[in-house]
Each structure stands twice: as C-alpha cells, then as structure tokens.
Design a protein around this motif. Structure first.
Motif, PDB file in Angstrom:
ATOM      1  N   SER A  41       0.817  -1.217   0.000  1.00 56.65           N
ATOM      2  CA  SER A  41       0.000   0.000   0.000  1.00 56.65           C
ATOM      3  C   SER A  41       0.851   1.268   0.000  1.00 56.65           C
ATOM      4  N   LYS A  42       2.124   1.160   0.358  1.00 52.61           N
ATOM      5  CA  LYS A  42       3.013   2.326   0.391  1.00 52.61           C
ATOM      6  C   LYS A  42       3.528   2.684  -0.999  1.00 52.61           C
ATOM      7  N   GLY A  43       3.243   1.826  -1.974  1.00 53.05           N
ATOM      8  CA  GLY A  43       3.594   2.136  -3.356  1.00 53.05           C
ATOM      9  C   GLY A  43       4.496   1.090  -3.979  1.00 53.05           C
ATOM     10  N   THR A  44       4.598   1.163  -5.297  1.00 56.34           N
ATOM     11  CA  THR A  44       5.524   0.303  -6.029  1.00 56.34           C
ATOM     12  C   THR A  44       6.936   0.672  -5.602  1.00 56.34           C
ATOM     13  N   LYS A  45       7.726  -0.326  -5.286  1.00 56.43           N
ATOM     14  CA  LYS A  45       9.059  -0.095  -4.727  1.00 56.43           C
ATOM     15  C   LYS A  45      10.082   0.123  -5.830  1.00 56.43           C
ATOM     16  N   VAL A  46      10.835   1.215  -5.696  1.00 58.29           N
ATOM     17  CA  VAL A  46      11.821   1.614  -6.690  1.00 58.29           C
ATOM     18  C   VAL A  46      13.130   1.926  -5.973  1.00 58.29           C
ATOM     19  N   ASP A  47      14.249   1.511  -6.566  1.00 61.65           N
ATOM     20  CA  ASP A  47      15.574   1.823  -6.033  1.00 61.65           C
ATOM     21  C   ASP A  47      16.265   2.758  -7.013  1.00 61.65           C
ATOM     22  N   PHE A  48      16.547   3.984  -6.592  1.00 61.97           N
ATOM     23  CA  PHE A  48      17.170   5.016  -7.415  1.00 61.97           C
ATOM     24  C   PHE A  48      18.682   4.903  -7.239  1.00 61.97           C
ATOM     25  N   LEU A  49      19.352   4.339  -8.230  1.00 55.11           N
ATOM     26  CA  LEU A  49      20.786   4.052  -8.145  1.00 55.11           C
ATOM     27  C   LEU A  49      21.597   5.263  -8.593  1.00 55.11           C
ATOM     28  N   GLN A  50      22.305   5.868  -7.621  1.00 54.24           N
ATOM     29  CA  GLN A  50      23.121   7.040  -7.908  1.00 54.24           C
ATOM     30  C   GLN A  50      24.612   6.733  -7.846  1.00 54.24           C
ATOM     31  N   HIS A  51      24.959   5.583  -7.254  1.00 59.34           N
ATOM     32  CA  HIS A  51      26.353   5.151  -7.142  1.00 59.34           C
ATOM     33  C   HIS A  51      26.358   3.693  -6.725  1.00 59.34           C
ATOM     34  N   TYR A  52      27.479   3.034  -6.940  1.00 58.89           N
ATOM     35  CA  TYR A  52      27.639   1.683  -6.415  1.00 58.89           C
ATOM     36  C   TYR A  52      28.185   1.860  -5.007  1.00 58.89           C
ATOM     37  N   GLU A  53      27.339   1.674  -4.004  1.00 59.93           N
ATOM     38  CA  GLU A  53      27.617   2.116  -2.632  1.00 59.93           C
ATOM     39  C   GLU A  53      28.362   1.102  -1.776  1.00 59.93           C
TER      40      GLU A  53
END
Length: 126
Positions: A41-53
């Motif tokens: 219910s909190k939304g479709t889960k997305v991972d915003f990749l800005q660097h290889y951490e």
C-alpha cells in the motif's frame, strides 16, 4: 560513520507515518532495505541508483543484497545500469541520466554566437 555502526540494524521510519502512495523510492542502500519491508500500500518499490555504494566503511554484503531486491531499479549512469544487468541479472533496470532543459538554462552569449569570457567572480555553491 564507522563500519561497526552499519553492522547494527537501522531503524526505519514507522510505517504508520508513511502515507499510501503510487511509488516509494529508495535513494541509498540502507533505505532500500527499509523500502523492501514496507507493505504494497506504500507504493511500487523503486531503487534510485546514484552510485555503487559498496564503500569500505559499509557492510558490502548488505549493499549487494539490496541490488538483488525485487524492486525496479532506476540508474543515473550507464555504468550503474551495466552493474545491475551484468552483475545482478536485473534486465529491467531503467537508465535515466541527469538532464537539463537547455531552452530554460543556457548561456545567453552562446545564443548570440559570442565567445564566453572569463567569469570575474567565481560561482561557489549551488
């Protein structure tokens, strides 16, 4: 923050204060762990990749595990999209490089076909 501090489980935001939404986006490996645990219910889960951490001071195993989470990945650079595809088998990663609207943000002198001179006062900050 030391590596020892990252080895302790972090405390995410309480679910009750996160509103229901269309999407919810993680922006760092630790927030990806939190997002993965949220209800649909909190939304479709997305991972915003800005660097290889996988830095020396973070638990590499936990970072790598976030790349395997069943979340859609959005990468800001081709090299990150390549890591998602080639090292973690995520063939649905989206590449969305940073862009700028050059009709709104431009150097007026370049439009007048004049060479740009040196800036007298340097720009500091954002």
């Amino acid at each position: 923050m030391s590596k020892a501090e990252f080895s302790k489980p972090s405390v995410p935001l309480p679910t009750k204060i996160i509103p229901d939404a269309d999407i919810i986006m993680a922006t760092w490996w630790e927030t990806a762990e939190w997002v993965a645990k949220l209800s649909p219910s909190k939304g479709t889960k997305v991972d915003f990749l800005q660097h290889y951490e996988a830095f020396d001071y973070v638990p590499k195993g936990r970072v790598e595990a976030t790349w395997r989470l069943p979340m859609h990945k959005i990468a800001v650079a081709l090299w990150l999209a390549d890591i998602a595809r080639n090292e973690y088998g995520d063939l649905s990663v989206s590449l969305v490089p940073p862009t700028m609207d050059t009709k709104q943000f431009y150097d007026p002198q370049s439009r007048a076909k004049q060479p740009r001179g040196k800036q007298l006062v340097p720009t500091v900050g954002t």
